[in-house]
Structure formats: structure tokens, C-alpha cells
Design a protein around this motif. Sequence first.
Motif, PDB file in Angstrom:
ATOM      1  N   LEU A 212       4.142  -9.062  -5.281  1.00 17.96           N
ATOM      2  CA  LEU A 212       2.779  -9.062  -5.823  1.00 17.96           C
ATOM      3  C   LEU A 212       2.674 -10.165  -6.862  1.00 17.96           C
ATOM      4  N   PRO A 213       1.671 -11.022  -6.782  1.00 17.80           N
ATOM      5  CA  PRO A 213       1.524 -12.059  -7.805  1.00 17.80           C
ATOM      6  C   PRO A 213       1.395 -11.399  -9.169  1.00 17.80           C
TER       7      PRO A 213
ATOM      8  N   ALA B 151       1.173  -2.165 -15.687  1.00 25.88           N
ATOM      9  CA  ALA B 151       1.273  -2.475 -14.252  1.00 25.88           C
ATOM     10  C   ALA B 151       2.183  -1.456 -13.559  1.00 25.88           C
ATOM     11  N   LEU B 152       3.313  -1.139 -14.173  1.00 24.13           N
ATOM     12  CA  LEU B 152       4.235  -0.171 -13.562  1.00 24.13           C
ATOM     13  C   LEU B 152       3.571   1.208 -13.481  1.00 24.13           C
ATOM     14  N   LYS B 153       2.815   1.551 -14.526  1.00 23.78           N
ATOM     15  CA  LYS B 153       2.108   2.843 -14.507  1.00 23.78           C
ATOM     16  C   LYS B 153       1.029   2.843 -13.418  1.00 23.78           C
ATOM     17  N   ASN B 154       0.283   1.735 -13.348  1.00 29.80           N
ATOM     18  CA  ASN B 154      -0.788   1.620 -12.357  1.00 29.80           C
ATOM     19  C   ASN B 154      -0.252   1.705 -10.925  1.00 29.80           C
ATOM     20  N   LEU B 155       0.981   1.239 -10.742  1.00 31.25           N
ATOM     21  CA  LEU B 155       1.601   1.313  -9.402  1.00 31.25           C
ATOM     22  C   LEU B 155       2.130   2.713  -9.100  1.00 31.25           C
ATOM     23  N   ASN B 156       2.013   3.602 -10.102  1.00 33.41           N
ATOM     24  CA  ASN B 156       2.420   5.009  -9.923  1.00 33.41           C
ATOM     25  C   ASN B 156       3.920   5.249  -9.998  1.00 33.41           C
ATOM     26  N   CYS B 157       4.628   4.371 -10.703  1.00 30.63           N
ATOM     27  CA  CYS B 157       6.064   4.602 -10.892  1.00 30.63           C
ATOM     28  C   CYS B 157       6.263   5.947 -11.580  1.00 30.63           C
ATOM     29  N   LYS B 158       7.356   6.602 -11.248  1.00 30.67           N
ATOM     30  CA  LYS B 158       7.609   7.932 -11.828  1.00 30.67           C
ATOM     31  C   LYS B 158       8.576   7.856 -13.014  1.00 30.67           C
ATOM     32  N   ALA B 159       9.187   6.706 -13.218  1.00 28.84           N
ATOM     33  CA  ALA B 159      10.097   6.502 -14.356  1.00 28.84           C
ATOM     34  C   ALA B 159      10.343   4.999 -14.479  1.00 28.84           C
ATOM     35  N   VAL B 160      10.798   4.582 -15.658  1.00 27.79           N
ATOM     36  CA  VAL B 160      11.103   3.156 -15.855  1.00 27.79           C
ATOM     37  C   VAL B 160      12.527   3.007 -16.376  1.00 27.79           C
TER      38      VAL B 160
ATOM     39  N   ASN C 277       0.804  -1.226   0.000  1.00 29.63           N
ATOM     40  CA  ASN C 277       0.000   0.000   0.000  1.00 29.63           C
ATOM     41  C   ASN C 277       0.836   1.276   0.000  1.00 29.63           C
ATOM     42  N   GLY C 278       2.154   1.112  -0.010  1.00 27.56           N
ATOM     43  CA  GLY C 278       3.018   2.304  -0.009  1.00 27.56           C
ATOM     44  C   GLY C 278       3.146   2.892  -1.408  1.00 27.56           C
ATOM     45  N   THR C 279       4.025   3.871  -1.528  1.00 27.53           N
ATOM     46  CA  THR C 279       4.262   4.479  -2.838  1.00 27.53           C
ATOM     47  C   THR C 279       5.392   3.744  -3.546  1.00 27.53           C
ATOM     48  N   VAL C 280       5.290   3.690  -4.865  1.00 30.28           N
ATOM     49  CA  VAL C 280       6.360   3.094  -5.668  1.00 30.28           C
ATOM     50  C   VAL C 280       6.960   4.215  -6.510  1.00 30.28           C
TER      51      VAL C 280
ATOM     52  N   ILE D 148       8.347  -5.657  -5.016  1.00 29.24           N
ATOM     53  CA  ILE D 148       8.529  -4.302  -4.489  1.00 29.24           C
ATOM     54  C   ILE D 148       9.695  -4.352  -3.504  1.00 29.24           C
ATOM     55  N   SER D 149      10.656  -3.464  -3.695  1.00 26.73           N
ATOM     56  CA  SER D 149      11.890  -3.534  -2.887  1.00 26.73           C
ATOM     57  C   SER D 149      12.351  -2.166  -2.448  1.00 26.73           C
TER      58      SER D 149
END
Length: 318
Positions: A36-37, A89-98, A11-14, A52-53
Motif C-alpha cells: 500500500l502506498p 494506519a495500523l488501527k485503521n487496517l484493523n490490526c489486533k496488536a502491534v 481487501n483481506g483482514t490484517v 501486507i504480508s
Amino acid sequence: MTKSELPSIFNGTVDLGIIGGTGLYNLDCLEPIALLPPMVTPWGITSSPVTISQFVGTDSHFHVAFIARHGVNHEYPPTRVPFRANMAALKNLNCKAVLSFSAVGSLQAHIKPRDFVLPQQIIDRTKGIRQSSYLNDEGLVGHVGFGQPFSEKFAEYIYQFKDSITNPESEEPCHLHYEKDMTVVCMEGPQFSTRAESKMYRMFGGHVINMSVIPEAKLARECELPYQMICMSTDYDAWRDEAEPVTVETVIGNLTNNGRNANLLASKIIVSMAKEIPEFMHSGDGLRGSIRKSISTKPEAMSKETLEKLRYLFPDYW
Ligand SMILES: CSC[C@H]1O[C@H](OP(=O)(O)O)[C@H](O)[C@@H]1O
Ligand SMILES: Nc1ncnc2[nH]cnc12
């Protein structure tokens, strides 16, 4: 904590998304805090669970989401990687860059196997059989700019750590190459190139070649995500008449050293980002809002399903 004991929700920020390629199924510098599965998205399921690390040994609030492009057991060939699901998925998790890693062949003598490259341009030689857009369904028309397919700011950020990669088995150091016109050719595969193709790509101006930057870079752009690929050279492809063309054994032979260097470079990047999130991640690198302008279809003409899919990526826009 063993993998099976890790929580399956987070539930934290990514902050940062990382996609690992051939030979890079995890990064030792990262300490998993949740597993996350494989994530179910409107474009299918991610190629691997999403780990998530945080940086190993710290209790940092800077979190990284890691996906293995070909699956944890390398089961997805380049043509069949669920690229859209992975990026969504990375966008949905709110990543700010890839940040993406890829094993590549070198098309230039000065880019040696075990050198790394930060390309800034792409030549697309895939065959049109990969799903390469979120904006290509009937009822939704959009055209994003792709003239500058990578994030120059991100590349510059990475380049400050150029001295962190090494080659202990050789007198010759490893280099991290970065110039404005450095070009990665993306071929379909799964076979490697013929000698004639490899020579043609050199004439095109290619520096390195892989099978995965397309559609990954296109999808990152459609997600408004600053994206940079770190290309890790494993071979000289097939253009050198005096040498054997690339084989998978040659590639595998260089994966261990490249993996070690990927860890060294990723450590520097993550520690630095955790200390202070760089400006291009805060600001979105000029991409924020671009998708809204790129879509020509009026929202009132979009189907419920289309809107739901768009909201998975951009909950604030529609
Ligand atoms: C095993 S060599 C060909 C393979 O390696 C690269 O994979 P990745 O980009 O995921 O590191 C290349 O793109 C091909 O898929
Ligand atoms: N020579 C090559 N061609 C395409 N993809 C590669 N990945 C690693 N080496 C490669």
C-alpha cells in the motif's frame, strides 16, 4: 512477484501490525502480498508504504502489516517520525496488536549488546515536542490509563520463544530479558546521552534507552491496541567510565546480528499466531471500549471534523 507488481490495495483482514526500527526495514520471514502506498491519515502520511504480508512460503490467512518507522531510506529522525499516522494506519487496517522493534542502548552490565529486552515500563525523557496524542485538540478531552504501558500477555507470548535468538560470532549466547519492572528510557535525541545523563538514567532504574517508544506506546494505548516493543541492544550507551561512549558505528556494528535475530523471533511469533490467534488479540487484552470511557467531551459537543477523525480509528464507537 517484484515489488512494483504487487497490488496497491488489500481487501483481506490484517491481524498483526509490525513497526520496524533502525536497521529493520523489512522482515525476510514475510512474503509481501500487497504494497500500500504511504497511507494518508487525518494525522498525516505514514513514514513508509505499508507492506501486507503472509509468512514466507505459506498461503496463510494470517496477515501482517509492516511499517518502517524511519522510512525505507531512513529519512525521518526520531523527533519527526509521523508516529500518529503510523499507529492510526495500523488501527485503521484493523490490526489486533502491534509488535514494535527498536535498537536500544543498554544501561545495565548484564544486558549485553545483541541481547534483546521486553520492557514493561517506560520513563519519558522526550522534550514535549512530539505530537503524542489523538486526544489533545481543543474540543476533545480524553485521558487514557498508561500505568502499564505494554501488553504483559504479549510479552509473555513472545518470551516463550526466548531460545530462538543466537550470536554465532560469540561463545556467549544472546539473551532475551523479560522481567516485570524492566524499563526503557525514551530520550529526545538526536544526540546520544552525556555520561552524566546515562548514569542518571541508571539511578532512575532504566534498563535500556532509545528515542522511539514515546509516543508510539501512548498512541497504541489510545488506539486500544495491545503493544509490545522488542528492544534490541546495540551498545552500552555512555555510563561506563572505562569505555568510549556510544557512537553510531557501534550501533551499526550490531545491527546485522540483531536483524537476523529479529527475523528468527518474528518467525516463531508469526507462525504460532497464524496457527491460532492468541487470546489477548481476540479479546483486545482488556483495552476494548477503554477509549470511550476515557473521553470526557460529550459527542454532541464535538465538531464534525473531530468525529471524523475519531471514526478513522473507531468506526463503531461514534
Ligand atoms: C541509530 S541509533 C539511535 C536510533 O536508534 C533507535 O531507533 P529505533 O528505535 O527506530 O530502532 C533509537 O530509538 C534512535 O532513533
Ligand atoms: N545509546 C542509545 N541511546 C539512545 N538510543 C539508542 N539506540 C541505540 N542505542 C542508543
